[in-house]
Design a protein around this motif. Structure first.
Motif, PDB file in Angstrom:
ATOM      1  N   LEU A  85     -63.453 -26.332  -4.724  1.00 39.07           N
ATOM      2  CA  LEU A  85     -62.781 -25.597  -5.789  1.00 39.07           C
ATOM      3  C   LEU A  85     -63.719 -25.269  -6.955  1.00 39.07           C
ATOM      4  O   LEU A  85     -63.793 -24.115  -7.406  1.00 39.07           O
ATOM      5  CB  LEU A  85     -61.574 -26.389  -6.301  1.00 39.07           C
ATOM      6  N   ALA A  86     -64.434 -26.261  -7.458  1.00 36.37           N
ATOM      7  CA  ALA A  86     -65.308 -26.022  -8.610  1.00 36.37           C
ATOM      8  C   ALA A  86     -66.382 -24.993  -8.275  1.00 36.37           C
ATOM      9  O   ALA A  86     -66.689 -24.103  -9.080  1.00 36.37           O
ATOM     10  CB  ALA A  86     -65.938 -27.338  -9.068  1.00 36.37           C
ATOM     11  N   ARG A  87     -66.951 -25.089  -7.088  1.00 37.06           N
ATOM     12  CA  ARG A  87     -67.997 -24.144  -6.679  1.00 37.06           C
ATOM     13  C   ARG A  87     -67.432 -22.739  -6.517  1.00 37.06           C
ATOM     14  O   ARG A  87     -68.063 -21.753  -6.898  1.00 37.06           O
ATOM     15  CB  ARG A  87     -68.637 -24.624  -5.365  1.00 37.06           C
ATOM     16  N   ASP A  88     -66.227 -22.633  -5.935  1.00 30.72           N
ATOM     17  CA  ASP A  88     -65.610 -21.322  -5.751  1.00 30.72           C
ATOM     18  C   ASP A  88     -65.251 -20.680  -7.094  1.00 30.72           C
ATOM     19  O   ASP A  88     -65.357 -19.467  -7.263  1.00 30.72           O
ATOM     20  CB  ASP A  88     -64.364 -21.441  -4.873  1.00 30.72           C
ATOM     21  N   LEU A  89     -64.818 -21.503  -8.053  1.00 29.48           N
ATOM     22  CA  LEU A  89     -64.523 -20.988  -9.390  1.00 29.48           C
ATOM     23  C   LEU A  89     -65.793 -20.455 -10.050  1.00 29.48           C
ATOM     24  O   LEU A  89     -65.796 -19.373 -10.658  1.00 29.48           O
ATOM     25  CB  LEU A  89     -63.896 -22.084 -10.254  1.00 29.48           C
ATOM     26  N   ALA A  90     -66.877 -21.216  -9.921  1.00 30.20           N
ATOM     27  CA  ALA A  90     -68.136 -20.792 -10.533  1.00 30.20           C
ATOM     28  C   ALA A  90     -68.664 -19.515  -9.894  1.00 30.20           C
ATOM     29  O   ALA A  90     -69.283 -18.684 -10.568  1.00 30.20           O
ATOM     30  CB  ALA A  90     -69.171 -21.916 -10.405  1.00 30.20           C
ATOM     31  N   ALA A  91     -68.410 -19.363  -8.588  1.00 33.28           N
ATOM     32  CA  ALA A  91     -68.894 -18.179  -7.879  1.00 33.28           C
ATOM     33  C   ALA A  91     -67.954 -16.995  -8.010  1.00 33.28           C
ATOM     34  O   ALA A  91     -68.265 -15.895  -7.535  1.00 33.28           O
ATOM     35  CB  ALA A  91     -69.099 -18.516  -6.393  1.00 33.28           C
ATOM     36  N   GLY A  92     -66.787 -17.197  -8.631  1.00 33.65           N
ATOM     37  CA  GLY A  92     -65.829 -16.112  -8.796  1.00 33.65           C
ATOM     38  C   GLY A  92     -65.245 -15.631  -7.489  1.00 33.65           C
ATOM     39  O   GLY A  92     -65.011 -14.428  -7.308  1.00 33.65           O
ATOM     40  N   ARG A  93     -64.980 -16.558  -6.565  1.00 38.03           N
ATOM     41  CA  ARG A  93     -64.456 -16.185  -5.258  1.00 38.03           C
ATOM     42  C   ARG A  93     -63.019 -15.692  -5.387  1.00 38.03           C
ATOM     43  O   ARG A  93     -62.119 -16.443  -5.721  1.00 38.03           O
ATOM     44  CB  ARG A  93     -64.516 -17.388  -4.295  1.00 38.03           C
ATOM     45  N   ARG A  94     -62.786 -14.410  -5.083  1.00 39.22           N
ATOM     46  CA  ARG A  94     -61.449 -13.835  -5.143  1.00 39.22           C
ATOM     47  C   ARG A  94     -60.711 -13.956  -3.816  1.00 39.22           C
ATOM     48  O   ARG A  94     -59.533 -13.601  -3.726  1.00 39.22           O
ATOM     49  CB  ARG A  94     -61.522 -12.356  -5.543  1.00 39.22           C
ATOM     50  N   ASP A  95     -61.406 -14.452  -2.776  1.00 37.64           N
ATOM     51  CA  ASP A  95     -60.778 -14.610  -1.472  1.00 37.64           C
ATOM     52  C   ASP A  95     -60.249 -16.020  -1.263  1.00 37.64           C
ATOM     53  O   ASP A  95     -59.768 -16.346  -0.176  1.00 37.64           O
ATOM     54  CB  ASP A  95     -61.776 -14.262  -0.357  1.00 37.64           C
ATOM     55  N   LYS A  96     -60.352 -16.863  -2.288  1.00 38.01           N
ATOM     56  CA  LYS A  96     -59.913 -18.250  -2.190  1.00 38.01           C
ATOM     57  C   LYS A  96     -58.678 -18.451  -3.056  1.00 38.01           C
ATOM     58  O   LYS A  96     -58.751 -18.328  -4.295  1.00 38.01           O
ATOM     59  CB  LYS A  96     -61.030 -19.199  -2.638  1.00 38.01           C
ATOM     60  N   PRO A  97     -57.523 -18.754  -2.460  1.00 39.00           N
ATOM     61  CA  PRO A  97     -56.291 -18.901  -3.244  1.00 39.00           C
ATOM     62  C   PRO A  97     -56.374 -19.948  -4.344  1.00 39.00           C
ATOM     63  O   PRO A  97     -55.773 -19.779  -5.410  1.00 39.00           O
ATOM     64  CB  PRO A  97     -55.254 -19.289  -2.184  1.00 39.00           C
TER      65      PRO A  97
END
Length: 300
Positions: A85-97
């Motif tokens: 979650l933290a990594r996806d938030l930092a990367a701005g992942r829009r494909d991750k709910p």
């Protein structure tokens, strides 16, 4: 008794609240489905059920295999998104709910734990030896999520997890036979190939986040060169590993899956973040199993 204006208004408010609740529940369910990594979850479940059927498992046995594999894959997928979650938030992942706020962390944590809790008795229903094989693979996948993905041994959970799947099928049969070596080797190679193609689009983002698994250490160019070699080796084992002459079906399997192995890295040159290499790997696995079954070389 006639309905007053106030009564009609109350009914409308209650009906609207119920409809809104249903919509929110539907959106949450859809987001939860997207968070489980649905493509690999469905592919592994379907392929393992097919292998169970041709290996001689009864209809009830096939249902148990499907249920155990499905719950295991669901737990792994949800665990992965929760840990990242933290990594996806930092990367701005829009494909991750989870990263978009469509799901709460607690919901995903509960779902992962619940799926894992169901996976244990469903695996044990096929017998202790079969359960040990399957649960060791699930444990390896959780180990990857919880830390091994950041090490040079990031390939090992994939090799163990996919290599153990044929044993789950055969050890649940009468007499608990071990699978032939070629089936476990092919599963392990497919797993390593899937690891390489799955990580390929995210190598730069992973390095920025401090994730240094084997593919990240090798770099994009080396991974693109290595992935088709590993997958081609898996194709060769599937085509020529079973006893007896390969025949036309064996050579067809090698030709088709070999072409798919080469195709896994072709789109990445134009779009570094393309998921097509990983989807091609899933297609390779499905094609290999289909041709294997056509040849009548079940792993039992």
């Amino acid at each position: 008794m006639p309905t007053t204006e106030s009564g009609r208004s109350d009914v409308h408010r209650v009906g609207g609240a119920v409809e809104l609740t249903h919509r929110r529940a539907g959106r949450s369910a859809l987001a939860l489905l997207r968070a489980c990594h649905p493509e690999p979850t469905a592919a592994v479940t379907v392929l393992m059920t097919a292998l169970a059927a041709v290996s001689g498992r009864s209809a009830a046995g096939c249902l148990l295999v499907a249920s155990a594999v499905l719950t295991g894959q669901l737990s792994v997928g949800w665990c992965n998104d929760r840990v990242d979650l933290a990594r996806d938030l930092a990367a701005g992942r829009r494909d991750k709910p989870l990263a978009t706020g469509a799901l709460g962390p607690t919901t995903v944590s509960v779902a992962a734990g619940g799926a894992l809790g169901l996976c244990v008795p469903l695996s044990l229903a096929s017998g202790p030896w079969a359960a040990a094989a399957h649960l060791s693979g699930v444990a390896a996948a959780w180990g990857y999520n919880l830390g091994l993905k950041r090490t040079a041994a990031s390939w090992l959970p994939y090799a163990v997890g996919f290599g153990a799947l044929p044993a789950f099928v055969t050890l649940g049969l009468p007499g608990h036979p071990w699978p032939p070596v070629w089936s476990a080797a092919a599963g392990a190679l497919l797993g390593v190939g899937a690891h390489l193609t799955n990580v390929l689009p995210d190598i730069e983002a992973d390095l920025a986040a401090g994730v240094r698994g084997l593919p990240q250490r090798l770099g994009r160019r080396r991974v693109r060169a290595l992935a088709p070699v590993v997958l081609l080796a898996a194709s060769a084992v599937l085509a020529f590993g079973p006893a007896g002459p390969a025949g036309w079906a064996g050579w067809a399997a090698f030709a088709v899956t070999g072409a798919l192995a080469a195709a896994t890295v072709l789109p990445a040159g134009r779009d570094p973040r393309s998921r097509l290499p990983f989807l091609a790997t899933l297609g390779l696995a499905a094609t290999a199993v289909a041709l294997l079954l056509l040849r009548g070389a079940a792993p039992a």
